[in-house]
Design a protein around this motif. Sequence first.
Motif, PDB file in Angstrom:
ATOM      1  N   ALA A   1      -7.709  49.417  13.332  1.00  0.00           N
ATOM      2  CA  ALA A   1      -6.942  48.706  12.306  1.00  0.00           C
ATOM      3  C   ALA A   1      -6.725  49.560  11.062  1.00  0.00           C
ATOM      4  CB  ALA A   1      -7.657  47.413  11.934  1.00  0.00           C
ATOM      5  N   ASP A   2      -7.220  50.784  11.061  1.00  0.00           N
ATOM      6  CA  ASP A   2      -7.056  51.702   9.927  1.00  0.00           C
ATOM      7  C   ASP A   2      -7.650  51.099   8.653  1.00  0.00           C
ATOM      8  OD1 ASP A   2      -6.332  54.090   8.765  1.00  0.00           O
ATOM      9  OD2 ASP A   2      -4.329  53.391   8.186  1.00  0.00           O
ATOM     10  N   THR A   3      -8.853  50.566   8.773  1.00  0.00           N
ATOM     11  CA  THR A   3      -9.584  50.050   7.629  1.00  0.00           C
ATOM     12  C   THR A   3     -11.025  50.527   7.749  1.00  0.00           C
ATOM     13  OG1 THR A   3     -10.053  48.065   6.312  1.00  0.00           O
ATOM     14  CG2 THR A   3     -10.226  47.854   8.710  1.00  0.00           C
ATOM     15  N   SER A   4     -11.881  50.123   6.838  1.00  0.00           N
ATOM     16  CA  SER A   4     -13.277  50.554   6.893  1.00  0.00           C
ATOM     17  C   SER A   4     -14.133  49.502   7.577  1.00  0.00           C
ATOM     18  CB  SER A   4     -13.808  50.815   5.480  1.00  0.00           C
ATOM     19  OG  SER A   4     -13.931  49.600   4.760  1.00  0.00           O
ATOM     20  N   ALA A   5     -15.207  49.948   8.210  1.00  0.00           N
ATOM     21  CA  ALA A   5     -16.142  49.016   8.835  1.00  0.00           C
ATOM     22  C   ALA A   5     -16.784  48.131   7.769  1.00  0.00           C
ATOM     23  CB  ALA A   5     -17.204  49.791   9.608  1.00  0.00           C
TER      24      ALA A   5
END
Length: 259
Positions: free
Chosen positions: A28-32
């Motif tokens: 999703a191109d976000t951070s965990a």
Amino acid sequence: MTTQTAGDLLRHWRQERRLSQLELAGRADTSARHLSFIETGRSTPSRAMLAHLCEQLEIPLRERNRLLLAAGYAPAYAEPALDTPAMDAVRGAMRLILTGHEPYPALAIDQGWRMVDANRGVALLLTGIDPTLLTAPVNTLRLSLHPDGLASRILNLAEWRAHLFARLTRQIEVTGAAELVELREELRAYPGGETDLVLPEPDQSVVPLRLRHDGADLSFLSVTTVFGTPMNVTVAELAIESFLPADQDTQKRLTAALA
């Protein structure tokens, strides 16, 4: 019953897809960390972010609406009844396909395997079936595997039953639909229950449906068709099941019967 938050639902679908927070975050191109905050309710995701995560998780449209509602947003996908004017074009397309498939059987079903339309080829094969199984809404899996339905006429019942159970189980894994879980339990209680995997013959390409009808053995190959790029729940949950003749004798008999 405890109300599920958007974070609860998102976690459920991530776990259903067997993804870690890190894996989903990468897709999703976000951070965990941000994803963890969304799941625990420490961060309020935007509508666009939820839609993006739903896409990455391939969540069914009906469940995407549920997730958006839980987050306080309006549903993104309409759920019109099939008999409304909004669905005229879809019903017309289904009718064209079903009619064009004659004399061979073809029917349209919804996500719960309920028959929503059928052609004359299907009606031909249902003569003599217990009328209670043909009372709307007709469930096609129940009709196929019930001892008073088609089961007694299916020549390769063990093979066909195993095929249907495999399809139903895959559908449950994808959709998580409770009604399908209940249906599977009902079908397991029928004589014969759920069978183990039946291995194909060395030269077998697909599982045929071999049916005894009117003193003759008919053989069919099944094809499932869905609508491309569905944008509402109703269309996304529709499928057309077509049965093509697997041999010339079946082709000739059905052509003659509906001439």
